[in-house]
Scaffold this motif. Structure first.
Motif, mmCIF file in Angstrom:
data_model
loop_
_atom_site.group_PDB
_atom_site.id
_atom_site.type_symbol
_atom_site.label_atom_id
_atom_site.label_comp_id
_atom_site.label_asym_id
_atom_site.label_seq_id
_atom_site.Cartn_x
_atom_site.Cartn_y
_atom_site.Cartn_z
ATOM 1 N N ARG A 25 0.820 -1.222 0.000
ATOM 2 C CA ARG A 25 0.000 0.000 0.000
ATOM 3 C C ARG A 25 0.845 1.260 0.000
ATOM 4 N NH1 ARG A 25 -4.606 -0.536 4.354
ATOM 5 N NH2 ARG A 25 -5.207 1.474 3.524
ATOM 6 N N ALA A 26 2.005 1.190 0.645
ATOM 7 C CA ALA A 26 2.834 2.397 0.756
ATOM 8 C C ALA A 26 3.671 2.662 -0.496
ATOM 9 C CB ALA A 26 3.757 2.250 1.962
ATOM 10 N N ALA A 27 3.685 1.718 -1.432
ATOM 11 C CA ALA A 27 4.564 1.892 -2.602
ATOM 12 C C ALA A 27 4.052 3.026 -3.487
ATOM 13 C CB ALA A 27 4.627 0.593 -3.395
ATOM 14 N N THR B 108 7.011 -0.669 -8.790
ATOM 15 C CA THR B 108 7.763 -1.236 -7.670
ATOM 16 C C THR B 108 7.818 -2.761 -7.770
ATOM 17 O OG1 THR B 108 8.104 -0.916 -5.306
ATOM 18 C CG2 THR B 108 5.886 -1.574 -5.969
ATOM 19 N N LEU B 109 6.747 -3.351 -8.327
ATOM 20 C CA LEU B 109 6.687 -4.821 -8.408
ATOM 21 C C LEU B 109 7.724 -5.376 -9.381
ATOM 22 C CD1 LEU B 109 2.814 -5.384 -8.320
ATOM 23 C CD2 LEU B 109 4.468 -5.638 -6.455
ATOM 24 N N LYS B 110 8.083 -4.580 -10.399
ATOM 25 C CA LYS B 110 9.109 -5.042 -11.354
ATOM 26 C C LYS B 110 10.424 -5.252 -10.622
ATOM 27 C CE LYS B 110 8.790 -1.664 -14.416
ATOM 28 N NZ LYS B 110 9.023 -0.822 -15.589
ATOM 29 N N TRP C 84 23.500 -7.931 0.030
ATOM 30 C CA TRP C 84 23.581 -6.806 -0.903
ATOM 31 C C TRP C 84 22.448 -5.792 -0.758
ATOM 32 C CZ3 TRP C 84 24.667 -10.216 -5.851
ATOM 33 C CH2 TRP C 84 25.962 -10.760 -5.731
ATOM 34 N N LEU C 85 21.489 -6.111 0.103
ATOM 35 C CA LEU C 85 20.363 -5.177 0.286
ATOM 36 C C LEU C 85 20.193 -4.949 1.779
ATOM 37 C CD1 LEU C 85 17.951 -6.942 -2.230
ATOM 38 C CD2 LEU C 85 19.018 -4.719 -2.593
ATOM 39 N N ARG C 86 21.015 -4.064 2.320
ATOM 40 C CA ARG C 86 20.940 -3.850 3.772
ATOM 41 C C ARG C 86 21.338 -2.405 4.089
ATOM 42 N NH1 ARG C 86 26.321 -4.039 5.060
ATOM 43 N NH2 ARG C 86 27.559 -5.342 3.673
ATOM 44 N N PRO C 87 20.976 -1.967 5.301
ATOM 45 C CA PRO C 87 21.318 -0.601 5.696
ATOM 46 C C PRO C 87 22.821 -0.374 5.564
ATOM 47 C CG PRO C 87 19.856 -1.616 7.313
ATOM 48 C CD PRO C 87 20.223 -2.689 6.345
ATOM 49 N N GLY C 88 23.176 0.836 5.157
ATOM 50 C CA GLY C 88 24.598 1.156 4.994
ATOM 51 C C GLY C 88 25.008 1.120 3.535
ATOM 52 N N GLN D 265 11.735 0.304 -2.953
ATOM 53 C CA GLN D 265 12.225 -1.056 -2.688
ATOM 54 C C GLN D 265 13.564 -1.017 -1.951
ATOM 55 O OE1 GLN D 265 10.994 -4.122 -3.082
ATOM 56 N NE2 GLN D 265 9.087 -3.386 -3.973
ATOM 57 N N MET D 266 14.364 -0.029 -2.270
ATOM 58 C CA MET D 266 15.685 0.095 -1.636
ATOM 59 C C MET D 266 15.553 0.698 -0.233
ATOM 60 S SD MET D 266 18.230 -0.856 -3.673
ATOM 61 C CE MET D 266 17.645 -2.145 -4.739
ATOM 62 N N THR D 267 14.759 1.762 -0.094
ATOM 63 C CA THR D 267 14.680 2.417 1.226
ATOM 64 C C THR D 267 13.990 1.512 2.248
ATOM 65 O OG1 THR D 267 12.644 3.571 0.634
ATOM 66 C CG2 THR D 267 14.704 4.766 0.299
ATOM 67 N N THR D 268 13.033 0.675 1.817
ATOM 68 C CA THR D 268 12.407 -0.230 2.802
ATOM 69 C C THR D 268 13.443 -1.231 3.319
ATOM 70 O OG1 THR D 268 11.627 -1.620 1.002
ATOM 71 C CG2 THR D 268 10.004 -0.181 1.993
ATOM 72 N N ARG D 269 14.509 -1.437 2.585
ATOM 73 C CA ARG D 269 15.586 -2.336 3.053
ATOM 74 C C ARG D 269 16.718 -1.534 3.701
ATOM 75 N NH1 ARG D 269 13.225 -4.673 -1.606
ATOM 76 N NH2 ARG D 269 12.996 -6.938 -1.450
ATOM 77 N N GLY D 270 16.519 -0.233 3.870
ATOM 78 C CA GLY D 270 17.471 0.591 4.616
ATOM 79 C C GLY D 270 18.588 1.196 3.782
#
Ligand code: SAM
Length: 338
Positions: free
Chosen positions: A166-168, A173-175, A192-196, A212-217
């Motif tokens: 819902r927040a996307a 984003t689904l691609k 490879w998908l983490r904060p930092g 997709q990137m910011t939800t993973r930090g």
């Protein structure tokens, strides 16, 4: 080993799917609706190496005119010589409007079919190596066959269904979510998908890929003249740069390059090659929007040129490309520098 294979693809891309499989495996075939049927000289490569096919199996039988009152017995008869456990029974349909109408029939048919198969020598056992596929083109016609390991997909129709969060900020984003599931394994996603870590998103607005990137930090530089979703900018993880994605260069190398700009695919491939050759990114996910004609040749040309440029510069890499379920007139590619 030659054989008759059935492969599913996005409706409208049957010719590309056929051309691609024939280029790899020789032989010839015909297009169906949302699928192709091919007699090959060699087994097709694993699905991960094919761009346009999303499901594949070796055909054991094809039945026409299944009687509506008893479809099960003809199917059992066709499978009599193929007894043995299977890890899954996949009832499949082409991804067309007609195909989707089979859902109600499948709901009624699946349970009696499974018990009849189990009683007749084809029980489902999780440790079995082969999957049974029944691809119905309508409720009277079915292609039946088997796949093992990476030659086929364990997902019905090879489709990874994802719910739009819902927040996307956009459906796009689904691609990227699908690309991250398809191209990376669980360990790679964790590493490879983490904060930092950091990303540049070219053609980012309104922000589905950035999200997709910011939800993973991850921190993201979002490059687009268009507006980004407010909440994304408020997250503190996004810097919005209103610049031309073809001119933008990062001041420091980033972990990810993302690119969803609507542009000629050759230009996008060239752009990604530049980022990789300069060491501006470690990995990239990018979309190639396809022309109206010669779409298979266009994808091949883009990937070959990109791969060749990197090889000539001695840049070790992994390059993969797939027409994802959430892709339309486009394909998605992934590159990782090794
Ligand atoms: N990935 C986005 C998302 O998930 O919300 C959707 C991107 S949309 C398909 C394509 C975007 O590319 C548009 O917002 C457009 O403004 C941008 N774009 C096209 N050409 C561009 C360029 N040369 N530089 C920067 N952005 C560009």
């Amino acid at each position: 080993m030659s054989g008759l294979w059935v492969l599913q693809c996005r409706p409208g891309f049957e010719a590309e799917c056929l051309e691609e499989v024939c280029a790899h495996s020789g032989g010839n075939g015909e297009t169906l609706s949302g699928a192709v049927s091919i007699r090959t000289e060699r087994d097709p490569p694993p699905l991960a190496e094919l761009v346009f096919a999303r499901q594949a199996f070796r055909q054991a039988a094809a039945l026409q005119d299944l009687p509506p009152g008893d479809r099960i017995n003809p199917i059992l008869a066709a499978l009599a010589a193929h007894a043995g456990p299977v890890s899954a029974v996949l009832l499949e349909n082409p991804d067309t409007n007609d195909g989707k109408e089979l859902a109600a029939f499948f709901r009624r048919f699946e349970s009696p079919l499974r018990s009849a198969l189990a009683k007749n020598g084809l029980p489902v056992r999780r440790d079995a190596s082969r999957r049974l596929h029944l691809l119905f083109t309508d409720s009277r016609r079915v292609h039946i066959g088997f796949s093992e390991g990476g030659t086929g997909s364990p997902l019905a129709n090879g489709i990874l269904r994802l719910k739009l969060p819902r927040a996307a900020p956009s459906r796009s984003t689904l691609k990227l979510e699908e690309a991250l599931q398809v191209f990376l394994d669980e360990r790679q996603r964790e590493r490879w998908l983490r904060p930092g870590l950091s990303a540049v998103d070219l053609g980012a607005a309104p922000g589905g890929w950035t999200w997709q990137m910011t939800t993973r930090g991850l921190k993201v530089i979002a490059v687009d003249n268009g507006p980004m979703q407010r909440e994304l900018l408020d997250s503190g993880l996004v810097v919005h740069r209103r610049e031309d994605g073809f001119r933008y260069r990062p001041t420091r190398a980033v972990d990810w390059l993302l690119c969803d700009m609507v542009e000629q695919p050759q230009r996008i491939a060239e752009l990604v090659a530049g980022w990789c050759l300069r060491g501006d990114c470690r990995r990239a996910v990018f979309n190639l929007k396809l022309p109206m004609k010669k779409r298979y040749a266009c994808v091949q040309d883009c990937l070959e040129r990109l791969g060749m440029q990197l090889r000539q510069a001695g840049v070790d890499h992994e390059l993969r490309c797939k027409q994802l379920y959430h892709d339309r007139e486009e394909v998605t590619a992934f590159i990782a520098l090794l």
